[in-house]
Scaffold this motif. Structure first.
Motif, PDB file in Angstrom:
ATOM      1  N   TYR A  83       0.836  -1.205   0.000  1.00  0.00           N
ATOM      2  CA  TYR A  83       0.000   0.000   0.000  1.00  0.00           C
ATOM      3  C   TYR A  83       0.868   1.251   0.000  1.00  0.00           C
ATOM      4  O   TYR A  83       2.072   1.206   0.276  1.00  0.00           O
ATOM      5  CB  TYR A  83      -0.967   0.021   1.184  1.00  0.00           C
ATOM      6  N   VAL A  84       0.211   2.345  -0.346  1.00  0.00           N
ATOM      7  CA  VAL A  84       0.832   3.668  -0.299  1.00  0.00           C
ATOM      8  C   VAL A  84       0.298   4.378   0.930  1.00  0.00           C
ATOM      9  O   VAL A  84      -0.917   4.555   1.077  1.00  0.00           O
ATOM     10  CB  VAL A  84       0.517   4.471  -1.580  1.00  0.00           C
ATOM     11  N   ASP A  85       1.188   4.772   1.829  1.00  0.00           N
ATOM     12  CA  ASP A  85       0.795   5.397   3.097  1.00  0.00           C
ATOM     13  C   ASP A  85       0.987   6.906   3.000  1.00  0.00           C
ATOM     14  O   ASP A  85       2.107   7.406   3.009  1.00  0.00           O
ATOM     15  CB  ASP A  85       1.627   4.819   4.234  1.00  0.00           C
ATOM     16  N   ASN A  86      -0.130   7.630   2.909  1.00  0.00           N
ATOM     17  CA  ASN A  86      -0.108   9.092   2.881  1.00  0.00           C
ATOM     18  C   ASN A  86      -0.695   9.692   4.156  1.00  0.00           C
ATOM     19  O   ASN A  86      -1.171  10.832   4.167  1.00  0.00           O
ATOM     20  CB  ASN A  86      -0.885   9.613   1.663  1.00  0.00           C
ATOM     21  N   THR A  87      -0.654   8.944   5.239  1.00  0.00           N
ATOM     22  CA  THR A  87      -1.244   9.381   6.502  1.00  0.00           C
ATOM     23  C   THR A  87      -0.466  10.545   7.106  1.00  0.00           C
ATOM     24  O   THR A  87       0.770  10.546   7.123  1.00  0.00           O
ATOM     25  CB  THR A  87      -1.263   8.226   7.507  1.00  0.00           C
ATOM     26  N   TYR A 105       5.119   3.050  11.796  1.00  0.00           N
ATOM     27  CA  TYR A 105       4.215   2.161  12.521  1.00  0.00           C
ATOM     28  C   TYR A 105       3.714   1.004  11.662  1.00  0.00           C
ATOM     29  O   TYR A 105       3.686  -0.146  12.092  1.00  0.00           O
ATOM     30  CB  TYR A 105       3.010   2.980  13.013  1.00  0.00           C
ATOM     31  N   PHE A 106       3.285   1.318  10.443  1.00  0.00           N
ATOM     32  CA  PHE A 106       2.624   0.332   9.593  1.00  0.00           C
ATOM     33  C   PHE A 106       3.517  -0.152   8.454  1.00  0.00           C
ATOM     34  O   PHE A 106       3.013  -0.625   7.429  1.00  0.00           O
ATOM     35  CB  PHE A 106       1.317   0.929   9.044  1.00  0.00           C
ATOM     36  N   ASP A 241     -12.588  -0.864  11.789  1.00  0.00           N
ATOM     37  CA  ASP A 241     -12.913   0.379  11.068  1.00  0.00           C
ATOM     38  C   ASP A 241     -12.311   0.413   9.661  1.00  0.00           C
ATOM     39  O   ASP A 241     -11.977   1.468   9.130  1.00  0.00           O
ATOM     40  CB  ASP A 241     -12.459   1.613  11.856  1.00  0.00           C
ATOM     41  N   LEU A 242     -12.197  -0.750   9.047  1.00  0.00           N
ATOM     42  CA  LEU A 242     -11.841  -0.819   7.626  1.00  0.00           C
ATOM     43  C   LEU A 242     -13.075  -0.520   6.789  1.00  0.00           C
ATOM     44  O   LEU A 242     -14.202  -0.817   7.191  1.00  0.00           O
ATOM     45  CB  LEU A 242     -11.317  -2.211   7.271  1.00  0.00           C
ATOM     46  N   GLU A 243     -12.868   0.057   5.640  1.00  0.00           N
ATOM     47  CA  GLU A 243     -13.967   0.311   4.719  1.00  0.00           C
ATOM     48  C   GLU A 243     -14.582  -1.010   4.287  1.00  0.00           C
ATOM     49  O   GLU A 243     -13.880  -1.951   3.919  1.00  0.00           O
ATOM     50  CB  GLU A 243     -13.482   1.072   3.489  1.00  0.00           C
ATOM     51  N   ARG A 244     -15.913  -1.073   4.326  1.00  0.00           N
ATOM     52  CA  ARG A 244     -16.592  -2.293   3.923  1.00  0.00           C
ATOM     53  C   ARG A 244     -16.469  -2.536   2.415  1.00  0.00           C
ATOM     54  O   ARG A 244     -16.368  -3.667   1.950  1.00  0.00           O
ATOM     55  CB  ARG A 244     -18.066  -2.229   4.315  1.00  0.00           C
ATOM     56  N   TRP A 245     -16.494  -1.460   1.636  1.00  0.00           N
ATOM     57  CA  TRP A 245     -16.423  -1.580   0.181  1.00  0.00           C
ATOM     58  C   TRP A 245     -15.063  -1.109  -0.308  1.00  0.00           C
ATOM     59  O   TRP A 245     -14.537  -0.096   0.144  1.00  0.00           O
ATOM     60  CB  TRP A 245     -17.526  -0.776  -0.484  1.00  0.00           C
ATOM     61  N   LYS A 246     -14.513  -1.856  -1.218  1.00  0.00           N
ATOM     62  CA  LYS A 246     -13.216  -1.528  -1.806  1.00  0.00           C
ATOM     63  C   LYS A 246     -13.376  -1.447  -3.329  1.00  0.00           C
ATOM     64  O   LYS A 246     -13.654  -2.454  -3.992  1.00  0.00           O
ATOM     65  CB  LYS A 246     -12.180  -2.599  -1.448  1.00  0.00           C
ATOM     66  N   ARG A 272     -11.303   5.836   8.937  1.00  0.00           N
ATOM     67  CA  ARG A 272     -10.865   7.030   9.663  1.00  0.00           C
ATOM     68  C   ARG A 272      -9.400   6.894  10.069  1.00  0.00           C
ATOM     69  O   ARG A 272      -8.844   5.794  10.122  1.00  0.00           O
ATOM     70  CB  ARG A 272     -11.720   7.247  10.919  1.00  0.00           C
ATOM     71  N   GLY A 273      -8.792   8.031  10.349  1.00  0.00           N
ATOM     72  CA  GLY A 273      -7.461   8.057  10.929  1.00  0.00           C
ATOM     73  C   GLY A 273      -6.321   7.864   9.962  1.00  0.00           C
ATOM     74  O   GLY A 273      -5.404   8.686   9.894  1.00  0.00           O
ATOM     75  N   LEU A 274      -6.337   6.786   9.170  1.00  0.00           N
ATOM     76  CA  LEU A 274      -5.220   6.432   8.304  1.00  0.00           C
ATOM     77  C   LEU A 274      -5.582   6.621   6.831  1.00  0.00           C
ATOM     78  O   LEU A 274      -6.698   6.303   6.414  1.00  0.00           O
ATOM     79  CB  LEU A 274      -4.810   4.972   8.536  1.00  0.00           C
ATOM     80  N   ASP A 275      -4.614   7.127   6.075  1.00  0.00           N
ATOM     81  CA  ASP A 275      -4.774   7.284   4.629  1.00  0.00           C
ATOM     82  C   ASP A 275      -3.829   6.296   3.951  1.00  0.00           C
ATOM     83  O   ASP A 275      -2.721   6.637   3.528  1.00  0.00           O
ATOM     84  CB  ASP A 275      -4.454   8.725   4.210  1.00  0.00           C
ATOM     85  N   ILE A 276      -4.270   5.043   3.865  1.00  0.00           N
ATOM     86  CA  ILE A 276      -3.453   3.945   3.338  1.00  0.00           C
ATOM     87  C   ILE A 276      -4.200   3.313   2.167  1.00  0.00           C
ATOM     88  O   ILE A 276      -5.275   2.728   2.347  1.00  0.00           O
ATOM     89  CB  ILE A 276      -3.150   2.898   4.425  1.00  0.00           C
ATOM     90  N   THR A 277      -3.628   3.438   0.963  1.00  0.00           N
ATOM     91  CA  THR A 277      -4.265   2.948  -0.262  1.00  0.00           C
ATOM     92  C   THR A 277      -3.586   1.669  -0.728  1.00  0.00           C
ATOM     93  O   THR A 277      -2.404   1.680  -1.073  1.00  0.00           O
ATOM     94  CB  THR A 277      -4.188   4.011  -1.373  1.00  0.00           C
ATOM     95  N   PRO A 278      -4.307   0.555  -0.767  1.00  0.00           N
ATOM     96  CA  PRO A 278      -3.683  -0.727  -1.117  1.00  0.00           C
ATOM     97  C   PRO A 278      -3.556  -0.938  -2.626  1.00  0.00           C
ATOM     98  O   PRO A 278      -4.331  -0.400  -3.422  1.00  0.00           O
ATOM     99  CB  PRO A 278      -4.640  -1.752  -0.509  1.00  0.00           C
TER     100      PRO A 278
END
Length: 288
Positions: A83-87, A105-106, A241-246, A272-278
């Motif tokens: 993933y790309v972490d832009n948090t 952290y991730f 709190d992961l998005e249900r739809w991808k 919420r909280g994290l901006d992580i795009t897989p």
């Protein structure tokens, strides 16, 4: 003597004819002559495989003709998940989700995070002379993200808090009381891809071409699995709190036997909280 000479001349004439290449589509390849889609084989045996006076057998070469609607069962993808972490870890939202978190952290272990897709059924529909096709299907998208840091997902957050913390750094590791041999987040989706396929060689069973489109996946299972020195194997199951739809961009490159695939999500996998795009990339095992 005249008969023997005549027979020798006739035999030489026949052999010379076999050795020539016909510009209209007849080719000589040693003991094989190709005339369009027909193959003539010269040998000392007849067409029935026995020695005889007929030394020529005929074989018609099969031409692959794709159907207008074709179905493929059990396609397998094997690749890497990343993933790309832009948090912005200095934001209140990120600290509310993962207190004390930072850019490391991730972080994932190199080459350890994997993606396996099992496409139960996929169909291809001819749109323009088999050069342009519509591809769609349904399958399971399985992602395993293996972490470097000893972080933990909480499957029982404080219900009295509006936004309870989900991820924490295990303090027992810093105290020397615990060692992690495995720490991963598994996120599994039921996914439906829809792609436009461009086949540059429609008359070949092993095609050369590419596909591009989108997919919609529904998160049906998420879990944090750890193996530690004192606790052994531990599983925390929740949506965290992961998005249900991808929703993702998807693509495929076909190079005969070799097939590559890839995907890139529209947005973060967290609510919420994290901006992580897989994203994923790997090899596809398919007879298309």
């Amino acid at each position: 003597m005249k008969r023997i000479i005549a027979m020798c001349i006739a035999l030489c004439t026949v052999m010379t004819g076999f050795a020539q290449v016909d510009s209209t589509g007849t080719q000589n390849e040693g003991d094989t002559i190709r005339v369009g889609g027909m193959v003539i084989i010269r040998s000392g045996k007849g067409a029935d495989g026995k020695n005889g006076r007929h030394g020529i057998s005929y074989r018609t070469r099969k031409v692959y003709k794709p159907s207008n609607v074709s179905t493929n069962w059990g396609i397998i993808d094997l690749g890497i998940a990343n993933y790309v972490d832009n948090t912005n870890y200095g934001s209140a939202e990120a600290q509310a989700y993962a207190p004390g978190s930072n850019e490391n952290y991730f972080d994932l272990k190199n080459g350890k995070s994997i993606n396996v897709n099992i496409w139960i059924v996929t169909q291809k529909v001819n749109l323009i002379k088999h050069y342009v096709n519509l591809k769609y299907g349904v399958g399971l998208e399985l992602n395993n993200y293996r972490y470097k840091a000893p972080i933990r997902y909480d499957d029982k957050p404080d219900a009295n808090l509006t936004n309870p913390p989900i991820v924490t750094l295990d303090p027992e590791v810093a105290l020397g009381n615990r060692h992690y041999s495995k720490n991963k987040l598994a996120a599994d989706y039921l996914t439906v891809p829809l792609m436009l396929n461009f086949n540059f060689t429609p008359n070949r069973q092993r095609a050369f071409g590419l596909s591009a489109g989108v997919s919609a996946g529904f998160l049906y299972s998420a879990r944090n699995k750890t193996i530690t020195s004192d606790e052994g194997k531990r599983k925390a199951k929740d949506d965290f709190d992961l998005e249900r739809w991808k929703l993702s961009y998807v693509g495929e490159l076909s190079l005969g036997f070799l097939k590559l695939y890839g995907s890139y999500a529209f947005k973060s996998m967290y609510k919420r909280g994290l901006d992580i795009t897989p994203y994923t990339v790997g090899f596809r095992i398919s007879n298309w």
